[in-house]
Structures are given as structure tokens and as C-alpha cells.
Design an enzyme around this catalytic site. Sequence first.
Site, short mmCIF file in Angstrom:
data_model
loop_
_atom_site.label_atom_id
_atom_site.label_comp_id
_atom_site.label_asym_id
_atom_site.label_seq_id
_atom_site.Cartn_x
_atom_site.Cartn_y
_atom_site.Cartn_z
N LYS A 184 0.76 -0.99 0.01
CA LYS A 184 0.11 -0.08 0.06
C LYS A 184 0.78 1.23 -0.07
CE LYS A 184 -3.97 2.45 0.44
NZ LYS A 184 -3.49 3.84 1.31
N HIS A 188 1.85 1.81 -3.50
CA HIS A 188 0.66 2.26 -4.18
C HIS A 188 0.80 3.69 -4.04
CE1 HIS A 188 -3.42 3.80 -3.93
NE2 HIS A 188 -3.76 2.74 -4.83
N GLU A 192 0.96 6.96 -6.58
CA GLU A 192 -0.13 7.85 -6.67
C GLU A 192 0.42 9.15 -6.60
OE1 GLU A 192 -2.97 9.19 -3.08
OE2 GLU A 192 -3.68 7.16 -3.80
#
Length: 296
Positions: free
Chosen positions: A167, A170, A174
Site C-alpha cells: 500500500k 501504491h 499515486e
Amino acid sequence: MAAKQLGLIGLGKMGGNMRERVRRAGHTVIGYDRNPEVSDVSDLAELVDKLEAPRIVWVMVPAGAATQSVVDELGDLLSAGDTVVDGGNSRWTDDEKHAEELGAKGIGFVDAGVSGGVWGLKNGYALMVGGEKEHVDRLQPILEALKPEGPYGYVHAGKVGAGHFSKMVHNGIEYAMMQAYAEGWELLESVDSVTDVREVFRSWQQGTVIRSWLLDLAVDALDEDEHLQNLKGFAQDSGEGRWTVEAAIDNAVPLPAITASLFARFASRQDDSPQMKMIAALRNQFGGHAVESAKK
């Protein structure tokens, strides 16, 4: 799949919607929050007491001290065979510590990177999970309820810490994607020849290689405020961008785009950049370039 019970701690924007989505799937959720208006129970002891063994307790509170406090309290309240899930944005190194602390008491630990934001109730949450298979397997009905419909959106990423590490990466990606859209938007806005930047962004939503949900959200934002005149150019960072860059350094992996996007957020917080003062001074010294005086 048989209905499950779930204890859920932290009923904010994410946690509250997660409670509702799991309930819609036919499972029982007992939620606790410091805000009594949204909480189902008065404290953690009551939450644990209302759950049937073996218990599953999912934690959705801020990373760091808040998560550590909840894990410590659950360690005293739960029993061997129960499972704790940390679904917040904790650092993966904290997961290893929590797994060891709870494991000494026979309590399983799973870390879950959860992505979906305020849209998760409707669309489902992308789930990146780390932990031992036996502990993850206990959660399958809950994970199926939370994930988007279809074959994708969930992965058992690996060992304890793998969920939050995934995450974190991720979120680093982003950062870089948002920075690229932002830079392109600013350049389009800066030239006289492009007279409808918003519609240029909208034209990219179909048939282009840069179409994405983030692009869709950018168009939505421009529909609300075409030139973003009502916003201040200030962007916080959640901490995960920093952790991503730190992990890259530790593993000697070059991340120039993600690193630059993080530093751009730092720059956004400076009304009068000290670095730019030095650059202006140097340009004036070696080239006689004009400088602007600070306003009194």
C-alpha cells in the site's frame, strides 16, 4: 460463505463505510469509535465481550501511537486463536512488532493495506494483505465482502508487513501520477494558445494511454472550479510517500519520479521559498539577472 462476526475499531470516513459494506454482505459488525454517536459499544472491553470466539478485530485508526495503544489493549483483552487486523496506514516495520507481541499470546496478526477512500462503500476496497496463511484464511468472508466485485482487487501479498509495504508503494505511485497531471495542467494553463484546458483534460478520458480514475477525478475537480481559483496551492503528505523514498534508499532502488513528487509537496508549503531566494541571489551575482525585493 457463512456469515461472520467482525469487531471494527475506528468508524471515520473509511471505517464507517467499511462497516456498512460488510453489513450489506450479511455479516455482523460491532463497531467502536471514540465518538459515541457512531459507536455500537462503549469501549473495547464491551466490543470484545460481544464477539464470539475465535474473534476477528479490525483496526482502522491513525498510524503510530494510536494504533500501538489499541494493539496493546487488544493484546490484554483477546484470547489465543483470535485475530487482529491493522487496516490503517501503519508502517510495515510496526507490523512485524505487533505480530510478535500478539503472537506471544497466541493471537494472530494480519496487516491490510486498504485503498478506496470515500468511494469504497459503493465500489469496494482494493486490499493488499500480509500475514501467515492460517490467519489470512480466517478473514476470507470479510475480505470478499470488502473487495470490489469480480476477480481482482485483493491479494495476499506475502509475509507480515507485505500488505502495508504494498500500500505504501501504491501511494508513492499515486504521488507521482498526481504530480504529472498537475504539472501538465499548469503548463496548459500557462499558454495563450490553449483556451479550454478543462476540455483538454476531458478529451483524455477516452482512448488515451493516460486515462485513469485520477484523471476522471481531475476533470470532476475542474468542473467544480474550472481554474482551481478557490484552492490554495498547498498539499500535505500522509507519510507514506516519505516511507517509500526511505525504503528506496535502504534497498538502493532509484525512484526519481516519486521522490520529486514528494519534494514538490514540501515546496507547496512555502509561501516564499528560501531555496528560490538563494537561486535568485546567485543568478544576480553571476549574470546580473534582476531580483525582486521582498514586500515589507
